[in-house]
Write a protein that holds these residues in place. Structure first.
Motif, short mmCIF file in Angstrom:
data_model
loop_
_atom_site.label_atom_id
_atom_site.label_comp_id
_atom_site.label_asym_id
_atom_site.label_seq_id
_atom_site.Cartn_x
_atom_site.Cartn_y
_atom_site.Cartn_z
N ALA A 1 2.23 -3.87 1.89
CA ALA A 1 2.34 -2.57 2.59
C ALA A 1 1.40 -1.53 1.96
O ALA A 1 0.71 -0.81 2.69
CB ALA A 1 3.78 -2.09 2.53
N THR A 2 1.35 -1.45 0.63
CA THR A 2 0.48 -0.43 0.02
C THR A 2 -0.99 -0.76 0.26
O THR A 2 -1.82 0.12 0.43
CB THR A 2 0.71 -0.30 -1.51
OG1 THR A 2 0.30 -1.51 -2.16
CG2 THR A 2 2.14 0.01 -1.85
N ARG A 3 -1.30 -2.07 0.26
CA ARG A 3 -2.70 -2.48 0.50
C ARG A 3 -3.11 -2.12 1.92
O ARG A 3 -4.20 -1.61 2.17
CB ARG A 3 -2.84 -3.98 0.29
CG ARG A 3 -2.99 -4.34 -1.18
CD ARG A 3 -2.56 -5.76 -1.48
NE ARG A 3 -3.02 -6.71 -0.49
CZ ARG A 3 -2.38 -7.86 -0.22
NH1 ARG A 3 -1.28 -8.18 -0.86
NH2 ARG A 3 -2.86 -8.68 0.67
N SER A 4 -2.21 -2.39 2.83
CA SER A 4 -2.55 -2.12 4.22
C SER A 4 -2.67 -0.62 4.47
O SER A 4 -3.56 -0.15 5.19
CB SER A 4 -1.49 -2.81 5.08
OG SER A 4 -1.28 -2.13 6.23
N ALA A 5 -1.80 0.18 3.82
CA ALA A 5 -1.88 1.64 3.99
C ALA A 5 -3.22 2.15 3.46
O ALA A 5 -3.89 2.97 4.12
CB ALA A 5 -0.73 2.31 3.24
N ALA A 6 -3.64 1.67 2.30
CA ALA A 6 -4.91 2.13 1.72
C ALA A 6 -6.08 1.73 2.62
O ALA A 6 -6.99 2.51 2.88
CB ALA A 6 -5.09 1.54 0.32
#
Ligand SMILES: Cc1ncc(COP(=O)(O)O)c(C=O)c1O
Length: 396
Positions: A32-37
């Motif tokens: 999730a954090t990778r995709s948000a970035a």
């Protein structure tokens, strides 16, 4: 553990390879954090994935099966992967402080709102350049702290983005302390890539920004997963941003991950030896200037503790050798700076010391991934080492 003048090797406990990617790793990096970035960064002007360069000829000369290099020298024209983390961190902070969206801030549509915010950080060069770039685009004030060993060329590159420069006597760690002190007394926000107890949100965002390069590389590698990754470390955040996603996506089928540092800046190696974030033992004086860190990031440790398989430190001489090799002997000439070429430096040193090569399973079948994390971020130093100007060595 192996220890020679050329290389030191510490192998991680092989059992940790089987551990699941779970807390505390997902607290820092997750799908999730990778995709948000990635969603945010992919909307920045001039975003494009950096190339994954296949070097079969060089691999065969080195006696290994394959060699691919994720080349970060052209990332947002800033010369290093750091653009991803530093600027993403700035945006997240400015959005938190002003309530405006990151898209508005990056496009310069929230200049009035962000004008009252000052961000600051200490740097060996590239992180400060990325922070200054992000702050400059947004319209926020930026103050960058440089220690004695940062070259004038690197200072000029940062100042070009409109940041104020503060020189600090001593090492990188001294400049980190001074930045934190000044921020505390003046109400500025420290934008550090490394974490400490009670200061984790911002360094997490920086690490999350870096994972864009890993996600790109995993897509670019498609059906051909590497057997090994050699990844250079200063405070260890880049290495964690490379190791974490591969662990999360590929589990125990991930490549054998080797963290590479200079002998004189060995904080990640020492942390591995002691089993917890530990200060390095070297002088911090190394040609690989951007890897000159005395203390590793605890957040990076949460991932590397089990996500890395081996930790090596190498003699400085391997870095210039690797730079020259990439400029002259690669299938496609690549311009990589002193720290950018450090992954290859680690591979060269490992191949040269046959017991290390054997311990790491380097043979004619292995397929190695490296990250050329910077181009010629200081062109003068590059020209002195390689004997040609970066613009005379075409790249990527
Ligand atoms: C070009 C380059 N490569 C590698 C690194 C190491 O990254 P980290 O400090 O996150 O380990 C840096 C850090 O500044 C860098 O500038």
């Amino acid at each position: 553990m192996t220890r020679t003048d050329a290389i030191r090797l510490h192998l991680n406990d092989p059992h940790v390879r089987g551990r699941a990617y779970d807390e505390p790793q997902t607290r820092v990096l997750s799908r999730a954090t990778r995709s948000a970035a990635r969603q945010v960064i992919a909307r920045w002007q001039d975003y494009a994935p950096t190339p994954l360069v296949d070097l079969p000829g060089l691999a065969s000369r080195l006696g290994i099966g394959g060699l691919r290099i994720k080349y970060e020298g052209h990332r947002f024209r800033l010369g290093s992967f750091k653009a991803l983390g530093g600027a993403y961190g700035v945006l997240r902070v400015l959005s938190r402080e002003t309530g405006r969206t990151m898209d508005d801030i990056m496009a310069g549509r929230a200049r009035n709102a962000v004008a009252g915010v000052t961000v600051c950080c200490a740097t060996d060069g590239n992180h400060g350049r990325a922070v200054a770039w992000g702050a400059g685009l947004a319209g926020a004030r930026c103050v960058i702290y440089l220690h004695d060993h940062v070259s004038q060329g690197r200072e000029d590159a940062i100042a070009a983005y409109g940041a104020d420069i503060m020189r600090v006597k001593g090492t990188y760690d001294d400049s980190v302390l001074k930045a934190a002190e000044d921020a505390g007394s003046r109400g500025w926000i420290v934008l550090s890539d490394t974490s400490w107890p009670g200061y984790e949100d911002i360094p997490s965002w920086v690490m999350q920004g870096y994972t864009v390069l890993t996600d790109e590389a995993m897509e670019q590698m498609a059906g051909r997963r590497p057997s090994h990754v050699f990844i250079q470390a200063g405070v260890g955040v880049l290495a964690a941003a490379v190791a974490g996603p591969m662990w999360e996506e590929w589990g125990s089928a991930r490549p054998l991950t080797v963290v590479v540092e200079p002998h004189e800046a060995d904080c990640v190696y020492q942390s591995a030896v002691h089993g917890r974030p530990t200060e390095g033992t070297g002088s911090l004086d190394t040609v690989m200037a951007c890897l000159s860190a005395g203390t590793m990031s605890p957040l990076a440790w949460d991932i590397l503790e089990c996500g890395a398989d081996a930790f090596i430190t190498v003699a400085d001489r391997y870095s210039p050798q690797a730079m020259v090799m990439l400029a002259n002997d690669a299938d496609v000439p690549l311009v990589a700076g002193e720290s950018g070429a450090a992954g290859l430096a680690g591979l060269l040193a490992s191949l040269q010391e046959s017991d290390v090569g054997q311990a790491l399973g380097l043979d004619r079948e292995c397929d190695v991934l490296l990250v050329a994390s910077e181009g010629a971020t200081d062109p003068e130093i590059y020209t002195r080492i390689v004997g040609r100007r970066p613009e005379d060595v075409s790249s990527g």
